[in-house]
Design a protein around this motif. Structure first.
Motif, PDB file in Angstrom:
ATOM      1  N   ARG A  63      -1.592  12.824   4.596  1.00  0.00           N
ATOM      2  CA  ARG A  63      -2.907  12.389   4.136  1.00  0.00           C
ATOM      3  C   ARG A  63      -4.042  13.122   4.834  1.00  0.00           C
ATOM      4  O   ARG A  63      -5.202  12.792   4.652  1.00  0.00           O
ATOM      5  N   MET A 120       5.389   3.181  -5.698  1.00  0.00           N
ATOM      6  CA  MET A 120       5.148   4.003  -4.518  1.00  0.00           C
ATOM      7  C   MET A 120       5.849   5.352  -4.646  1.00  0.00           C
ATOM      8  O   MET A 120       5.274   6.404  -4.359  1.00  0.00           O
ATOM      9  N   SER A 165       0.760   4.837  -1.316  1.00  0.00           N
ATOM     10  CA  SER A 165       1.080   4.017  -0.155  1.00  0.00           C
ATOM     11  C   SER A 165       1.323   2.587  -0.621  1.00  0.00           C
ATOM     12  O   SER A 165       1.056   2.243  -1.782  1.00  0.00           O
ATOM     13  N   ASP A 196       7.228   0.171   4.011  1.00  0.00           N
ATOM     14  CA  ASP A 196       7.585   1.583   3.927  1.00  0.00           C
ATOM     15  C   ASP A 196       8.767   1.803   2.986  1.00  0.00           C
ATOM     16  O   ASP A 196       9.691   0.993   2.911  1.00  0.00           O
TER      17      ASP A 196
END
Length: 596
Positions: free
Chosen positions: A210, A75, A81, A515
């Motif tokens: 994005r 990532m 992502s 995340d």
């Protein structure tokens, strides 16, 4: 936590991709005992501080503190992502992924976030349309007077918010009142009913990295206040974690990102061909924004306003960017106030020349510090030299710090041996550059600290992960409930489950989160520094940490309940703690042998 795929599937993908092989494809690694060592790909360093641990299937950099499992690395390195990283590694290992498997809660949350994004996109279209209507005439004139072309207005989706109409438009599009209110575009109170957040403003849609619109900035027409206004924080919009223009700048071929202060600066720079410009969203640069930039480049040019406030902001930004592993330089815009003024007055060629002549940001800070202290006053001169040493002490890379010392000593005519000694004194005191701020910003000094109780929780989790017998020593005294910090509690639940089953996998615990920020925080928990490695001192540190958690847990329980049974159990635990302290009981740890 990750719920898109089952934990079993994620573990299969992770375990099928050896982290040494994946990292070794892009980083030159050398064997160092049980680990592998290399130069960190996430920040600039000359001395290797990036480690990969095959046994644990994790990586960690002791320089910039990036860390995690193989998914985290992919990532971070490839700007992917979480789902993209899972797909990448699954393809690499020849694993066919099923269609997404979301829990009902996760699906409901993601559906709601998607509705909020659709509302923002619909509102952007409405504002863009209103700009060309009669009530948007003044706003369009303002943009054209700022020399923005139709193409630029269209590229950034600029629009106009009049005096009403958006709420009814969104209702006609079928959006529910609750979703409209949670979008941040409409407010409601019992006296006035619904009212629109933005009115009589030029509107700047704010996309995420994005390109999905997540909020708006608005510039008032006329003399109203505030001059600029942003959307409030929502489930999809967080000012600290986003940058205006990044969705375009990430695709730039330039080897750096330009960081400036306002929307118009970004737009003007892009129109002039500088397609790598971004701006923070009405706040000073944050650590989160610096880390976001570091996903796309390692080099930053600071084009802040040339007034005192802008120069001070550049000085505050330098240590934040450096801690994120970024090389930063400051571009001189004087005598023009901002990039927009310079481009209008001198054109793109002059901006190119100014960018090429940018000054290293740390040396810029030292220049500014020197200007605050007249050299003809011995005390002022000493204050400057001491302040410069404090800034230099904040450079963690030893070789880079040495080069800065040489450069500053040469440029400022300070005896190098004296400057070096002062820097070393600062290092011994623990002085860091982020503790130094320009005088005009003392009231806003940031002093990040880790709470002592949270640190104890992190230490215990590190003990439990590192020492195989630690769990057996404390399982009769501690449970996950004794780790009240939210993240420590989640990690404790997973770790205690693994320990009860006789197997610890830090990589799997890290993989429970999607995340990058949380993955890195969990990795740092497992890398909480344990300075003591053997003997009675190690046992005492382990015992003291356990006692501190036990005592704090009992005290909190006393405050939270009046149940006689629980109170009696708490009294029993408190007596046990007192007895252990009195008898100076030590919980003995077996230090595992390091693998060769």
């Amino acid at each position: 936590m990750a719920a898109r795929y089952s934990e079993e599937l994620l573990e299969e993908v992770r375990s099928s991709n050896d982290i040494v092989q994946v990292v070794g494809e892009v980083v030159q690694l050398k064997r160092a005992g049980a680990n592998y060592l290399g130069l960190c790909p996430f920040h600039n360093e000359k001395t290797a501080s990036f480690t990969v641990t095959p046994k644990k299937q994790i990586f960690y950099c002791f320089g910039c503190h990036a860390g995690g499992n193989v998914l985290t690395f992919v990532m971070n390195y490839h700007n992917m992502s979480f789902p993209e990283a899972v797909q990448y590694l699954a393809d690499r290992a020849g694993i066919a992924l099923p269609k997404e498997e979301w829990s009902p809660e996760r699906k409901s949350r993601e559906d709601h976030r998607e509705v909020l994004r659709k509302i923002q996109k619909t509102a952007a279209g409405y504002f863009y349309y209103m700009l060309r209507q009669p009530q948007g005439e003044a706003a369009l004139r303002y943009l054209t007077e700022r020399q923005l072309s139709d193409e630029t207005i269209r590229k950034f989706g600029l629009g106009f918010a009049g005096r009403g109409g958006l709420y009814q438009y969104l209702k006609k599009k079928g959006y529910a009142d609750q979703d409209i209110m949670e979008s941040g575009l409409i407010t409601y109170d019992e006296k006035r009913g619904t009212s629109e957040k933005f009115w009589n403003r030029v509107m700047f849609p704010i996309p995420d990295s994005r390109g999905r619109i997540i909020g708006f900035g608005g510039r008032v027409m006329g003399d109203g206040l505030p001059k600029y206004m942003n959307s409030p924080e929502t489930e999809i919009f967080n000012k600290r974690r986003n940058l205006f223009g990044l969705h375009l700048a990430r695709a730039s071929r330039r080897p750096y990102i330009i960081l400036c202060e306002g929307y118009m600066d970004v737009i003007s720079l892009h129109q002039a061909g500088f397609d790598c410009a971004v701006a923070s969203l009405g706040t000073a640069l944050t650590e989160e924004q610096a880390r976001l930039i570091s996903r796309f480049t390692k080099n930053v040019r600071l084009l802040y306003d040339s007034d005192n406030a802008g120069r001070a902001a550049a000085r505050r930004a330098e240590p934040i960017l450096r801690e994120a592993g970024l090389n930063s330089e400051v571009t001189d815009l004087s005598p023009y106030k901002d990039p927009d003024e310079l481009i209008k007055a001198m054109g793109a060629e002059e901006m190119e020349r100014r960018l090429a002549g940018s000054r290293d940001a740390l040396l810029f800070s030292i220049d500014a510090l020197e200007a605050e202290h007249p050299a003809n006053d011995p005390r002022e001169k000493t204050a400057f030299q001491t302040g410069a040493a404090e800034l230099l002490a904040g450079v963690s890379d030893e070789l880079l710090r040495n080069n800065y010392i040489e450069a500053v000593a040469r440029e400022k005519r300070i005896p190098e041996d004296l400057l070096r000694r002062e820097v070393n004194r600062c290092l011994l005191r623990g002085t860091k550059a982020e503790n130094y701020r320009p005088p005009e910003d003392v009231s806003k000094r940031r002093e990040p600290k880790t709470d002592g109780y949270v640190l104890s929780q992190r230490l215990m989790l590190a003990f439990l992960a590192k020492y195989p017998d630690a769990y057996e020593k404390v399982k009769g005294y501690l449970t996950p409930a004794d780790f009240p910090d939210p993240l420590c509690h989640e990690v404790a639940e997973g770790l205690f489950d693994q320990l009860a089953n006789g197997e610890v996998s830090e990589a799997r615990l890290i993989g429970r989160y999607e995340d990058l920020e949380t993955q890195q925080m969990v990795t740092e928990i497992f890398h909480t520094e344990l300075k003591l490695t053997d003997g009675a001192e190690l046992d005492r540190a382990f015992t003291d940490t356990a006692l501190k958690l036990m005592e704090a847990s009992v005290n909190e329980s006393f405050k939270a309940t009046a149940d006689p049974g629980i109170l009696q159990e708490n009294m029993r635990k408190k007596q046990k703690i007192g007895q252990m302290k009195k008898q100076k009981t030590l919980l003995h740890l077996e230090v595992p042998q390091e693998e060769e």
